[in-house]
Design a protein around this motif. Structure first.
Motif, PDB file in Angstrom:
ATOM      1  N   LEU A 102      11.290 -15.747   0.456  1.00 34.02           N
ATOM      2  CA  LEU A 102      10.914 -14.378   0.120  1.00 34.02           C
ATOM      3  C   LEU A 102       9.469 -14.136   0.531  1.00 34.02           C
ATOM      4  O   LEU A 102       8.675 -15.061   0.670  1.00 34.02           O
ATOM      5  CB  LEU A 102      11.153 -14.073  -1.363  1.00 34.02           C
ATOM      6  CG  LEU A 102      10.379 -14.830  -2.434  1.00 34.02           C
ATOM      7  CD1 LEU A 102       9.042 -14.152  -2.735  1.00 34.02           C
ATOM      8  CD2 LEU A 102      11.190 -14.900  -3.725  1.00 34.02           C
ATOM      9  N   GLY A 103       9.154 -12.858   0.723  1.00 34.78           N
ATOM     10  CA  GLY A 103       7.799 -12.455   1.084  1.00 34.78           C
ATOM     11  C   GLY A 103       7.501 -11.098   0.495  1.00 34.78           C
ATOM     12  O   GLY A 103       8.360 -10.216   0.500  1.00 34.78           O
ATOM     13  N   ILE A 104       6.289 -10.923  -0.035  1.00 37.09           N
ATOM     14  CA  ILE A 104       5.877  -9.640  -0.583  1.00 37.09           C
ATOM     15  C   ILE A 104       4.511  -9.275  -0.018  1.00 37.09           C
ATOM     16  O   ILE A 104       3.713 -10.146   0.339  1.00 37.09           O
ATOM     17  CB  ILE A 104       5.819  -9.648  -2.125  1.00 37.09           C
ATOM     18  CG1 ILE A 104       4.777 -10.671  -2.632  1.00 37.09           C
ATOM     19  CG2 ILE A 104       7.207  -9.939  -2.704  1.00 37.09           C
ATOM     20  CD1 ILE A 104       4.544 -10.612  -4.141  1.00 37.09           C
ATOM     21  N   ASP A 105       4.245  -7.979   0.064  1.00 36.11           N
ATOM     22  CA  ASP A 105       2.945  -7.516   0.538  1.00 36.11           C
ATOM     23  C   ASP A 105       2.609  -6.190  -0.114  1.00 36.11           C
ATOM     24  O   ASP A 105       3.494  -5.352  -0.344  1.00 36.11           O
ATOM     25  CB  ASP A 105       2.926  -7.350   2.056  1.00 36.11           C
ATOM     26  CG  ASP A 105       1.548  -6.951   2.563  1.00 36.11           C
ATOM     27  OD1 ASP A 105       0.643  -7.810   2.530  1.00 36.11           O
ATOM     28  OD2 ASP A 105       1.359  -5.786   2.945  1.00 36.11           O
ATOM     29  N   ALA A 106       1.337  -5.979  -0.413  1.00 39.28           N
ATOM     30  CA  ALA A 106       0.850  -4.717  -0.965  1.00 39.28           C
ATOM     31  C   ALA A 106      -0.328  -4.227  -0.134  1.00 39.28           C
ATOM     32  O   ALA A 106      -1.163  -5.022   0.305  1.00 39.28           O
ATOM     33  CB  ALA A 106       0.426  -4.889  -2.422  1.00 39.28           C
ATOM     34  N   GLU A 107      -0.373  -2.935   0.068  1.00 37.29           N
ATOM     35  CA  GLU A 107      -1.445  -2.306   0.841  1.00 37.29           C
ATOM     36  C   GLU A 107      -1.788  -0.968   0.211  1.00 37.29           C
ATOM     37  O   GLU A 107      -0.954  -0.360  -0.466  1.00 37.29           O
ATOM     38  CB  GLU A 107      -0.998  -2.065   2.292  1.00 37.29           C
ATOM     39  CG  GLU A 107      -0.545  -3.292   3.050  1.00 37.29           C
ATOM     40  CD  GLU A 107      -1.680  -4.187   3.486  1.00 37.29           C
ATOM     41  OE1 GLU A 107      -2.815  -3.691   3.594  1.00 37.29           O
ATOM     42  OE2 GLU A 107      -1.426  -5.383   3.717  1.00 37.29           O
ATOM     43  N   PRO A 108      -2.992  -0.460   0.448  1.00 39.12           N
ATOM     44  CA  PRO A 108      -3.288   0.910   0.021  1.00 39.12           C
ATOM     45  C   PRO A 108      -2.522   1.905   0.888  1.00 39.12           C
ATOM     46  O   PRO A 108      -2.285   1.635   2.076  1.00 39.12           O
ATOM     47  CB  PRO A 108      -4.802   1.030   0.246  1.00 39.12           C
ATOM     48  CG  PRO A 108      -5.087   0.044   1.350  1.00 39.12           C
ATOM     49  CD  PRO A 108      -4.133  -1.101   1.123  1.00 39.12           C
ATOM     50  N   ASN A 109      -2.110   3.005   0.306  1.00 36.96           N
ATOM     51  CA  ASN A 109      -1.394   4.039   1.063  1.00 36.96           C
ATOM     52  C   ASN A 109      -2.412   4.874   1.835  1.00 36.96           C
ATOM     53  O   ASN A 109      -2.633   6.056   1.566  1.00 36.96           O
ATOM     54  CB  ASN A 109      -0.577   4.909   0.116  1.00 36.96           C
ATOM     55  CG  ASN A 109       0.325   5.891   0.859  1.00 36.96           C
ATOM     56  OD1 ASN A 109       0.608   5.715   2.042  1.00 36.96           O
ATOM     57  ND2 ASN A 109       0.753   6.930   0.173  1.00 36.96           N
ATOM     58  N   LYS A 110      -3.021   4.223   2.810  1.00 42.21           N
ATOM     59  CA  LYS A 110      -4.073   4.837   3.614  1.00 42.21           C
ATOM     60  C   LYS A 110      -3.850   4.487   5.083  1.00 42.21           C
ATOM     61  O   LYS A 110      -3.169   3.506   5.394  1.00 42.21           O
ATOM     62  CB  LYS A 110      -5.456   4.329   3.173  1.00 42.21           C
ATOM     63  CG  LYS A 110      -5.836   4.704   1.751  1.00 42.21           C
ATOM     64  CD  LYS A 110      -7.198   4.128   1.396  1.00 42.21           C
ATOM     65  CE  LYS A 110      -7.602   4.519  -0.019  1.00 42.21           C
ATOM     66  NZ  LYS A 110      -8.944   3.965  -0.391  1.00 42.21           N
ATOM     67  N   PRO A 111      -4.423   5.278   5.991  1.00 47.87           N
ATOM     68  CA  PRO A 111      -4.234   4.990   7.423  1.00 47.87           C
ATOM     69  C   PRO A 111      -4.783   3.616   7.794  1.00 47.87           C
ATOM     70  O   PRO A 111      -5.744   3.124   7.199  1.00 47.87           O
ATOM     71  CB  PRO A 111      -5.031   6.107   8.120  1.00 47.87           C
ATOM     72  CG  PRO A 111      -5.166   7.188   7.102  1.00 47.87           C
ATOM     73  CD  PRO A 111      -5.224   6.508   5.771  1.00 47.87           C
ATOM     74  N   LEU A 112      -4.156   3.002   8.789  1.00 46.72           N
ATOM     75  CA  LEU A 112      -4.695   1.778   9.359  1.00 46.72           C
ATOM     76  C   LEU A 112      -6.014   2.075  10.074  1.00 46.72           C
ATOM     77  O   LEU A 112      -6.229   3.198  10.550  1.00 46.72           O
ATOM     78  CB  LEU A 112      -3.711   1.187  10.369  1.00 46.72           C
ATOM     79  CG  LEU A 112      -2.497   0.432   9.835  1.00 46.72           C
ATOM     80  CD1 LEU A 112      -1.571   0.067  10.995  1.00 46.72           C
ATOM     81  CD2 LEU A 112      -2.907  -0.821   9.075  1.00 46.72           C
ATOM     82  N   ARG A 143       0.591   2.146   8.038  1.00 43.10           N
ATOM     83  CA  ARG A 143       0.241   1.042   7.138  1.00 43.10           C
ATOM     84  C   ARG A 143       1.505   0.379   6.586  1.00 43.10           C
ATOM     85  O   ARG A 143       1.539  -0.832   6.380  1.00 43.10           O
ATOM     86  CB  ARG A 143      -0.621   1.565   5.997  1.00 43.10           C
ATOM     87  CG  ARG A 143      -1.048   0.528   4.981  1.00 43.10           C
ATOM     88  CD  ARG A 143      -2.262  -0.253   5.400  1.00 43.10           C
ATOM     89  NE  ARG A 143      -3.453   0.547   5.428  1.00 43.10           N
ATOM     90  CZ  ARG A 143      -4.688   0.061   5.392  1.00 43.10           C
ATOM     91  NH1 ARG A 143      -4.881  -1.242   5.326  1.00 43.10           N
ATOM     92  NH2 ARG A 143      -5.737   0.851   5.454  1.00 43.10           N
ATOM     93  N   LEU A 144       2.546   1.172   6.350  1.00 42.91           N
ATOM     94  CA  LEU A 144       3.798   0.605   5.844  1.00 42.91           C
ATOM     95  C   LEU A 144       4.414  -0.341   6.873  1.00 42.91           C
ATOM     96  O   LEU A 144       4.987  -1.375   6.517  1.00 42.91           O
ATOM     97  CB  LEU A 144       4.781   1.721   5.489  1.00 42.91           C
ATOM     98  CG  LEU A 144       6.047   1.280   4.740  1.00 42.91           C
ATOM     99  CD1 LEU A 144       5.689   0.699   3.373  1.00 42.91           C
ATOM    100  CD2 LEU A 144       7.009   2.454   4.586  1.00 42.91           C
ATOM    101  N   LEU A 145       4.294   0.002   8.148  1.00 39.91           N
ATOM    102  CA  LEU A 145       4.772  -0.890   9.201  1.00 39.91           C
ATOM    103  C   LEU A 145       4.015  -2.212   9.153  1.00 39.91           C
ATOM    104  O   LEU A 145       4.621  -3.297   9.238  1.00 39.91           O
ATOM    105  CB  LEU A 145       4.600  -0.231  10.567  1.00 39.91           C
ATOM    106  CG  LEU A 145       5.042  -1.078  11.770  1.00 39.91           C
ATOM    107  CD1 LEU A 145       6.563  -1.215  11.798  1.00 39.91           C
ATOM    108  CD2 LEU A 145       4.538  -0.464  13.080  1.00 39.91           C
ATOM    109  N   PHE A 146       2.716  -2.131   9.017  1.00 42.97           N
ATOM    110  CA  PHE A 146       1.896  -3.339   8.903  1.00 42.97           C
ATOM    111  C   PHE A 146       2.363  -4.179   7.720  1.00 42.97           C
ATOM    112  O   PHE A 146       2.552  -5.391   7.821  1.00 42.97           O
ATOM    113  CB  PHE A 146       0.428  -2.938   8.730  1.00 42.97           C
ATOM    114  CG  PHE A 146      -0.513  -4.096   8.530  1.00 42.97           C
ATOM    115  CD1 PHE A 146      -1.129  -4.697   9.613  1.00 42.97           C
ATOM    116  CD2 PHE A 146      -0.786  -4.569   7.257  1.00 42.97           C
ATOM    117  CE1 PHE A 146      -1.999  -5.766   9.426  1.00 42.97           C
ATOM    118  CE2 PHE A 146      -1.654  -5.636   7.067  1.00 42.97           C
ATOM    119  CZ  PHE A 146      -2.263  -6.232   8.151  1.00 42.97           C
ATOM    120  N   SER A 147       2.566  -3.537   6.572  1.00 43.10           N
ATOM    121  CA  SER A 147       2.968  -4.243   5.365  1.00 43.10           C
ATOM    122  C   SER A 147       4.342  -4.891   5.527  1.00 43.10           C
ATOM    123  O   SER A 147       4.551  -6.042   5.113  1.00 43.10           O
ATOM    124  CB  SER A 147       2.989  -3.282   4.170  1.00 43.10           C
ATOM    125  OG  SER A 147       3.345  -3.956   2.983  1.00 43.10           O
TER     126      SER A 147
END
Length: 265
Positions: A102-112, A143-147
């Motif tokens: 499994l893998g999880i990731d969190a990012e701010p909902n902001k532009p790359l 950013r969602l793609l990155f995450s």
């Protein structure tokens, strides 16, 4: 938030600040002793989340030091992932007999940051992300793609820890399903081999956006083989409801086991 993205066999823990007291084990303190305060806080709270999640799985407090390429070293028989970004820390664990990886990731909902999207996209991804940004600008699809690629990497890495070079951003093509809150990742390089020798060529994941954050998760259900394949896993989680900075890097201690932030935390 994150538990809505994961199968029932997974135990998770998340917090939105660094207020939980957590004493580090010697093995953990040794790798963080010279770190700046920000890094120390996120590492320590990430370990608090890891021990809390392990406790929900029935394990006593144990060290979770960084190992190969920074990936967290879990107790024998456990798979897991840790993530952190500004205002969020989380960990997810499961027994390896239930979940293969499994893998999880969190990012701010902001532009790359400028220029990053062009580096991480392959094929039609850039066109698809541009379309989604026009259709629903409340979600930073870049950013969602990155995450999503980070979560894919974290799930991929334990199955192929010795592969060099490591899986690149451009070796996984992501397609989002906005209605379902899911995504499909097709590997463009040779996939890792599962215990029965079958090549894993794709992953399915979930995502959600809320509280100024975006979270992605990938989990591959273990045997029987019919339940392990990605499509079967997607169907059994289809009822779940969808809801650091995006710098490109590959060192060992970024977002607890990220594709490009390390497979650790």
């Amino acid at each position: 938030m994150i538990e809505d993205l994961l199968p029932g066999e997974v135990r998770s823990s998340e917090v939105f600040d660094d207020s939980r007291p957590c004493a580090l084990f010697f093995e953990e303190e040794a790798v963080i002793s010279r770190a700046v305060e920000k890094r120390r806080r996120e590492f320590t709270t990430g370990r608090w989340c890891a021990r809390d999640a392990l406790g929900r799985l029935g394990y006593p407090p144990v060290p979770v030091p960084p190992g190969v390429k920074g990936a967290p070293v879990w107790p024998s028989g456990v798979v897991g992932s840790i993530t952190h970004c500004a205002g969020y820390r989380a960990a997810a664990v499961a027994r390896s007999g239930d979940i293969t990886t499994l893998g999880i990731d969190a990012e701010p909902n902001k532009p790359l940051p400028s220029g990053v999207l062009e580096v991480i996209t392959v094929g039609e991804e850039l066109r698809r992300v541009t379309y989604l940004l026009r259709r629903d600008p409340s979600v930073r699809w870049d950013r969602l793609l990155f995450s999503a690629k980070e979560s894919v990497y974290k799930a991929w890495f334990p199955l192929a820890p010795l592969r060099e070079p490591r899986l690149d951003f451009t070796e996984a093509s992501i397609t989002f399903d906005p209605a379902w809150g899911g995504f499909h990742a097709r590997l463009l390089a040779e996939g890792p081999r599962l215990s029965d020798g079958v090549e894993l060529k794709e992953f399915f994941g979930r995502w959600l956006v809320g509280r100024g954050l975006m979270i992605t998760a990938v989990a591959v259900v273990a045997a029987p083989s019919a339940a392990r394949n990605a499509d079967g896993h997607r169907r059994r989680r289809g009822s779940a409801r969808p809801g650091g900075d995006g710098a490109v890097r590959r060192s060992g201690e970024g977002n607890e086991g990220d594709v490009h932030d390390s497979p650790g935390a």
